[in-house]
Motif scaffolding. Structure first.
Motif, PDB file in Angstrom:
ATOM      1  N   LEU A  79       0.821  -1.212   0.000  1.00 34.63           N
ATOM      2  CA  LEU A  79       0.000   0.000   0.000  1.00 34.63           C
ATOM      3  C   LEU A  79       0.856   1.264   0.000  1.00 34.63           C
ATOM      4  O   LEU A  79       0.503   2.260  -0.646  1.00 34.63           O
ATOM      5  N   ALA A  80       1.983   1.246   0.721  1.00 31.51           N
ATOM      6  CA  ALA A  80       2.854   2.427   0.762  1.00 31.51           C
ATOM      7  C   ALA A  80       3.489   2.683  -0.609  1.00 31.51           C
ATOM      8  O   ALA A  80       3.633   3.842  -1.022  1.00 31.51           O
ATOM      9  N   LEU A  81       3.882   1.624  -1.318  1.00 32.01           N
ATOM     10  CA  LEU A  81       4.449   1.798  -2.655  1.00 32.01           C
ATOM     11  C   LEU A  81       3.415   2.378  -3.617  1.00 32.01           C
ATOM     12  O   LEU A  81       3.722   3.277  -4.415  1.00 32.01           O
ATOM     13  N   VAL A  82       2.186   1.876  -3.539  1.00 24.36           N
ATOM     14  CA  VAL A  82       1.120   2.416  -4.395  1.00 24.36           C
ATOM     15  C   VAL A  82       0.828   3.866  -4.023  1.00 24.36           C
ATOM     16  O   VAL A  82       0.711   4.736  -4.903  1.00 24.36           O
ATOM     17  N   PHE A  83       0.700   4.133  -2.728  1.00 24.58           N
ATOM     18  CA  PHE A  83       0.457   5.499  -2.252  1.00 24.58           C
ATOM     19  C   PHE A  83       1.571   6.430  -2.725  1.00 24.58           C
ATOM     20  O   PHE A  83       1.307   7.535  -3.224  1.00 24.58           O
ATOM     21  N   GLY A  84       2.822   6.000  -2.571  1.00 25.29           N
ATOM     22  CA  GLY A  84       3.943   6.838  -2.978  1.00 25.29           C
ATOM     23  C   GLY A  84       3.958   7.119  -4.460  1.00 25.29           C
ATOM     24  O   GLY A  84       4.198   8.264  -4.891  1.00 25.29           O
ATOM     25  N   ALA A  85       3.685   6.103  -5.290  1.00 20.26           N
ATOM     26  CA  ALA A  85       3.684   6.303  -6.735  1.00 20.26           C
ATOM     27  C   ALA A  85       2.569   7.253  -7.163  1.00 20.26           C
ATOM     28  O   ALA A  85       2.780   8.158  -7.987  1.00 20.26           O
ATOM     29  N   VAL A  86       1.370   7.074  -6.598  1.00 17.59           N
ATOM     30  CA  VAL A  86       0.230   7.915  -6.978  1.00 17.59           C
ATOM     31  C   VAL A  86       0.455   9.369  -6.577  1.00 17.59           C
ATOM     32  O   VAL A  86       0.259  10.295  -7.383  1.00 17.59           O
ATOM     33  N   PHE A  87       0.898   9.590  -5.347  1.00 19.94           N
ATOM     34  CA  PHE A  87       1.063  10.974  -4.881  1.00 19.94           C
ATOM     35  C   PHE A  87       2.317  11.626  -5.446  1.00 19.94           C
ATOM     36  O   PHE A  87       2.374  12.855  -5.559  1.00 19.94           O
ATOM     37  N   ALA A  88       3.315  10.842  -5.826  1.00 17.24           N
ATOM     38  CA  ALA A  88       4.464  11.423  -6.524  1.00 17.24           C
ATOM     39  C   ALA A  88       4.033  11.940  -7.893  1.00 17.24           C
ATOM     40  O   ALA A  88       4.422  13.037  -8.312  1.00 17.24           O
ATOM     41  N   ALA A  89       3.218  11.142  -8.597  1.00 16.33           N
ATOM     42  CA  ALA A  89       2.707  11.590  -9.889  1.00 16.33           C
ATOM     43  C   ALA A  89       1.822  12.821  -9.733  1.00 16.33           C
ATOM     44  O   ALA A  89       1.884  13.753 -10.558  1.00 16.33           O
ATOM     45  N   ALA A  90       1.012  12.843  -8.665  1.00 18.49           N
ATOM     46  CA  ALA A  90       0.149  14.006  -8.443  1.00 18.49           C
ATOM     47  C   ALA A  90       0.972  15.251  -8.129  1.00 18.49           C
ATOM     48  O   ALA A  90       0.652  16.353  -8.593  1.00 18.49           O
ATOM     49  N   ARG A  91       2.042  15.096  -7.362  1.00 19.48           N
ATOM     50  CA  ARG A  91       2.878  16.256  -7.032  1.00 19.48           C
ATOM     51  C   ARG A  91       3.624  16.789  -8.248  1.00 19.48           C
ATOM     52  O   ARG A  91       3.982  17.970  -8.299  1.00 19.48           O
ATOM     53  N   LEU A  92       3.854  15.939  -9.237  1.00 20.57           N
ATOM     54  CA  LEU A  92       4.540  16.367 -10.452  1.00 20.57           C
ATOM     55  C   LEU A  92       3.566  16.831 -11.535  1.00 20.57           C
ATOM     56  O   LEU A  92       3.995  17.168 -12.635  1.00 20.57           O
ATOM     57  N   SER A  93       2.284  16.842 -11.210  1.00 22.51           N
ATOM     58  CA  SER A  93       1.278  17.223 -12.194  1.00 22.51           C
ATOM     59  C   SER A  93       1.369  18.718 -12.519  1.00 22.51           C
ATOM     60  O   SER A  93       1.785  19.537 -11.691  1.00 22.51           O
ATOM     61  N   ASP A  94       0.966  19.044 -13.747  1.00 23.51           N
ATOM     62  CA  ASP A  94       0.902  20.452 -14.150  1.00 23.51           C
ATOM     63  C   ASP A  94      -0.352  21.143 -13.640  1.00 23.51           C
ATOM     64  O   ASP A  94      -0.458  22.366 -13.706  1.00 23.51           O
ATOM     65  N   HIS A  95      -1.305  20.368 -13.139  1.00 19.99           N
ATOM     66  CA  HIS A  95      -2.581  20.920 -12.677  1.00 19.99           C
ATOM     67  C   HIS A  95      -2.503  21.222 -11.182  1.00 19.99           C
ATOM     68  O   HIS A  95      -2.206  20.337 -10.376  1.00 19.99           O
ATOM     69  N   ALA A  96      -2.796  22.449 -10.829  1.00 14.42           N
ATOM     70  CA  ALA A  96      -2.694  22.874  -9.437  1.00 14.42           C
ATOM     71  C   ALA A  96      -3.700  22.157  -8.543  1.00 14.42           C
ATOM     72  O   ALA A  96      -3.423  21.899  -7.373  1.00 14.42           O
ATOM     73  N   PHE A  97      -4.880  21.803  -9.087  1.00 11.46           N
ATOM     74  CA  PHE A  97      -5.891  21.156  -8.261  1.00 11.46           C
ATOM     75  C   PHE A  97      -5.474  19.733  -7.870  1.00 11.46           C
ATOM     76  O   PHE A  97      -6.043  19.144  -6.959  1.00 11.46           O
ATOM     77  N   LEU A  98      -4.484  19.164  -8.555  1.00 13.98           N
ATOM     78  CA  LEU A  98      -3.899  17.883  -8.153  1.00 13.98           C
ATOM     79  C   LEU A  98      -2.628  18.080  -7.330  1.00 13.98           C
ATOM     80  O   LEU A  98      -2.415  17.393  -6.328  1.00 13.98           O
ATOM     81  N   ARG A  99      -1.802  19.007  -7.766  1.00 12.47           N
ATOM     82  CA  ARG A  99      -0.497  19.189  -7.145  1.00 12.47           C
ATOM     83  C   ARG A  99      -0.594  19.723  -5.720  1.00 12.47           C
ATOM     84  O   ARG A  99       0.073  19.223  -4.808  1.00 12.47           O
ATOM     85  N   ASN A 142       5.006   5.975   5.685  1.00 16.15           N
ATOM     86  CA  ASN A 142       6.046   5.528   4.757  1.00 16.15           C
ATOM     87  C   ASN A 142       5.675   5.808   3.307  1.00 16.15           C
ATOM     88  O   ASN A 142       6.559   6.043   2.479  1.00 16.15           O
ATOM     89  N   GLY A 143       4.370   5.791   2.991  1.00 17.11           N
ATOM     90  CA  GLY A 143       3.960   6.159   1.642  1.00 17.11           C
ATOM     91  C   GLY A 143       4.289   7.600   1.314  1.00 17.11           C
ATOM     92  O   GLY A 143       4.673   7.922   0.188  1.00 17.11           O
ATOM     93  N   SER A 144       4.165   8.485   2.308  1.00 13.40           N
ATOM     94  CA  SER A 144       4.523   9.895   2.085  1.00 13.40           C
ATOM     95  C   SER A 144       6.023  10.051   1.850  1.00 13.40           C
ATOM     96  O   SER A 144       6.445  10.823   0.983  1.00 13.40           O
ATOM     97  N   VAL A 145       6.813   9.317   2.602  1.00 13.17           N
ATOM     98  CA  VAL A 145       8.258   9.369   2.381  1.00 13.17           C
ATOM     99  C   VAL A 145       8.616   8.807   1.007  1.00 13.17           C
ATOM    100  O   VAL A 145       9.440   9.373   0.278  1.00 13.17           O
ATOM    101  N   LEU A 146       7.982   7.697   0.627  1.00 11.51           N
ATOM    102  CA  LEU A 146       8.251   7.098  -0.680  1.00 11.51           C
ATOM    103  C   LEU A 146       7.793   8.007  -1.811  1.00 11.51           C
ATOM    104  O   LEU A 146       8.393   7.998  -2.895  1.00 11.51           O
ATOM    105  N   ALA A 147       6.744   8.793  -1.585  1.00 12.13           N
ATOM    106  CA  ALA A 147       6.311   9.751  -2.608  1.00 12.13           C
ATOM    107  C   ALA A 147       7.423  10.745  -2.911  1.00 12.13           C
ATOM    108  O   ALA A 147       7.670  11.088  -4.078  1.00 12.13           O
ATOM    109  N   GLU A 148       8.108  11.206  -1.874  1.00 11.96           N
ATOM    110  CA  GLU A 148       9.232  12.120  -2.085  1.00 11.96           C
ATOM    111  C   GLU A 148      10.404  11.408  -2.761  1.00 11.96           C
ATOM    112  O   GLU A 148      11.110  11.995  -3.579  1.00 11.96           O
ATOM    113  N   VAL A 149      10.597  10.137  -2.416  1.00 10.93           N
ATOM    114  CA  VAL A 149      11.670   9.369  -3.062  1.00 10.93           C
ATOM    115  C   VAL A 149      11.388   9.223  -4.551  1.00 10.93           C
ATOM    116  O   VAL A 149      12.262   9.442  -5.396  1.00 10.93           O
ATOM    117  N   PHE A 150      10.149   8.867  -4.901  1.00 11.50           N
ATOM    118  CA  PHE A 150       9.782   8.728  -6.309  1.00 11.50           C
ATOM    119  C   PHE A 150       9.893  10.057  -7.041  1.00 11.50           C
ATOM    120  O   PHE A 150      10.359  10.114  -8.185  1.00 11.50           O
TER     121      PHE A 150
END
Length: 286
Positions: A79-99, A142-150
């Protein structure tokens, strides 16, 4: 040849470094020997204080505690790996309502201590079985930390990777999902494994809310008067089990890294392929 950032040690420096290494090894060996001596002096290696390990019921209960630890780790890791991948992609989004919401969520759960989250989910939200509170807390932290790692892994990739993907007509989501995230995962594999090791050890916090994992069972067994309260022996056994599990994770990481290196080896290309109409062969039209 000299390295870029430092000079290669000469003969005298190499001898000096070997001396430092020998002194360091001897110092560590002396510390370990002193600890073993103090344990032996206190009777921690006496046969009677280790009798508990011969009981089949205790062995089965210890195995159950180990399986509970591994179960919480396995579910939370996925679950942490999935959470990290999803929120890393959202943080890199060009759309402010996601980022912006993704950034807020990641930074919030990175800042809140894991113990506080576990207590909140178990005693505040009353999720029921302690397993759910432990897994949810481990996943969010840990998913939040992995999001930053991704995210760091994606940003470290050459821009040519995404530019080439856009050039062949890929959309932003396809570029992120098919090109950037897989490469970031391979590039940041050591950091990911390190965070998974942290996650594995953090499962021990489940004993605070009565989750039946290794540390809780060790605490219970170490307080039994009939076995002369073998707290140190059971701690040694449980510590060895955690070390073996962490070494197994490291072994998996090394295997994945070596497999990744083998997959990157270029295959030979036949340059004498059949020509098609309109394709040049040896500089001449086919």
């Amino acid at each position: 040849m000299s390295a870029v950032l430092f000079d290669v040690p000469g003969p005298k420096a190499r001898v000096r470094h070997r001396g430092y290494a020998v002194v360091g090894v001897l110092a560590v060996a002396a510390i370990i020997a002193y600890i073993v001596y103090k344990f032996a002096e206190a009777g921690q290696f006496d046969a009677q204080i280790w009798e508990w390990i011969l009981y089949e019921q205790i062995q089965l209960e210890l195995l159950d505690a180990l399986l509970n630890t591994l179960r919480a780790f396995a579910v939370a890791a996925v679950l942490a790996l999935v959470f990290g991948a999803v929120f890393a992609a959202a943080r890199l989004s060009d759309h402010a309502f996601l980022r912006i919401p993704a950034t807020t969520i990641v930074e919030f759960f990175r800042a809140v201590p894991l113990v506080v989250m576990i207590f909140f989910f178990h005693y505040g939200l009353a999720l029921g079985a302690p397993f759910y509170s432990v897994v949810l807390g481990l996943t969010l932290y840990n998913g939040s930390v992995l999001a930053e790692v991704f995210r760091a892994g994606v940003l470290s990739l050459p821009k040519g990777q995404s530019e080439a993907a856009y050039a062949v007509g890929m959309r932003k989501t396809q570029v992120m999902r098919l090109v950037l995230l897989p490469q970031a995962l391979r590039a940041m594999l050591p950091a990911i494994i390190s965070q998974l090791v942290v996650l594995l050890k953090d499962t021990a916090l489940g004993f605070l809310i009565t989750y039946e994992e290794l540390l809780r069972y060790a605490r219970y067994l170490g307080s039994i008067i009939e076995f002369d309260r073998p707290l140190i022996p059971i701690t040694i056994v449980v510590g060895a089990m955690y070390i073996v599990m962490c070494l197994a994770l490291t072994g998996v990481a090394k295997w994945l890294e070596s497999r990744n290196r083998r997959s990157k080896k270029a295959l030979p290309v036949d340059v004498t392929a059949e020509t098609e109409e309109g394709v040049l062969t040896d500089g001449k039209p086919a």
